[in-house]
Design an enzyme around this catalytic site. Sequence first.
Site: not given
Length: 361
Positions: A147, A192, A225, A249, A253
């Site tokens: 970001y 990751k 993942d 983020d 959701d």
Amino acid sequence: MSGAPAPVKARIAVLAGDGIGPEVTEQAVRVLEAVAAARGHVFTLEDALVGGAAIDATGSALPEETLAACRRSDAVLFGAIGGPKWGPSAKVRPEQGLLALRKGLGLFANLRPVTVNPRLAGASPLKAEVIAGVDLLVVRELTGGIYFGEKRREGASAFDACTYTEDEVARVVRVAARLARGRRRKLTSVDKANVLETSRLWRDVATRVVKEEFPEVVLDHHLVDSCAMQLVRRPADFDVVVTENMFGDILTDEASVIAGSIGLLPSASLGEGTFGLYEPIHGSAPDIAGRGLADPYGTIASAAMLLRHSLGLEREAALVEQAVARAVDGGALTADLGGSTSTEAAGTAVVQALESLVAVA
Ligand SMILES: NC(=O)c1ccc[n+]([C@@H]2O[C@H](COP(=O)([O-])OP(=O)(O)OC[C@H]3O[C@@H](n4cnc5c(N)ncnc54)[C@H](O)[C@@H]3O)[C@@H](O)[C@H]2O)c1
Ligand SMILES: CC(C)[C@H](C(=O)O)[C@@H](O)C(=O)O
Ligand SMILES: [Mg+2]
């Protein structure tokens, strides 16, 4: 309210923003005012512009005055920003205001709790037995990663740098481990590391910090993942999850589906002290804005987190959370929860529940 602390004086900056932001914030403000009235606290609320509303009025998504209003406050209540009027290719975008606010105020740890009210089991597409008893907390790193890295366009190429320092990882892992220590002592670090160097650093630092400083906390590592899959397959197995900015983020959701709606999830963005910014995790929902359809519960629950973390009012925070549960149990369900209650009527249901809880306390 017996056993409550002495009256508290606090200053709260209210940044309602765009779309449904003002609609849901209005209800959370009503709840804060009801808390103050019931207990004799004095909350001085100061409205300030942010996001698209600020761009339209001043040309900036985060005017200096707004940052100053936040800095002179004990906490910030934030609605939501953004919308089609200020699209992704606009020169100045509302989202820049929120990111600058988080960075400028040093709010590096974003707490996003996910719980399930059994009354809302039908609002989730997941099976009731899968979501039963879920009580998880995602701690999202908020001021680093992709970001905030360098960004540029070069001819036909684009570039977004993702960087993390050991200190940035260590401080957010400490926040998460401390919270895990007070809960079920289980911490899942998500990265990751099979692909990204920043994730290998993340994993090394998380391992070292927990081993050296939180030996009582059980740490495990998940690749993002597979974590995204496990989160909806066996959500009750998670306690505290700590992860970097973009993974947090996206995963939250996704996690809102466990609770039943994105409109329900609150958040607290914290730094080193008690100051914090409190906002629902959802956006400005342009598809429903201005129609009184928005679910205000995530914003009201964010106000409860504000009372707890920034004002030290644990009892009041718990009362607001109970009042939201009562409103839901009483059938005050907005459209996202399968009902037809308006945003304002849902706010009224919480205020009334709060008043009756206070009366018997
Ligand atoms: N913190 C923030 O201010 C924030 C967060 C996310 C997105 N955004 C911005 O919001 C804008 C819209 O983004 P989006 O549509 O991808 O995401 P969104 O979260 O605004 O909406 C996604 C879906 O969820 C629904 N929804 C969201 N909040 C709801 C609520 N309280 N009650 C009922 N339904 C609700 C919306 O109607 C929509 O169908 C974009 O500009 C985005 O950048 C801002
Ligand atoms: C609006 C956007 C910048 C923001 C984010 O990505 O952090 C939002 O999605 C959130 O979850 O608060
Ligand atoms: Mg988001």
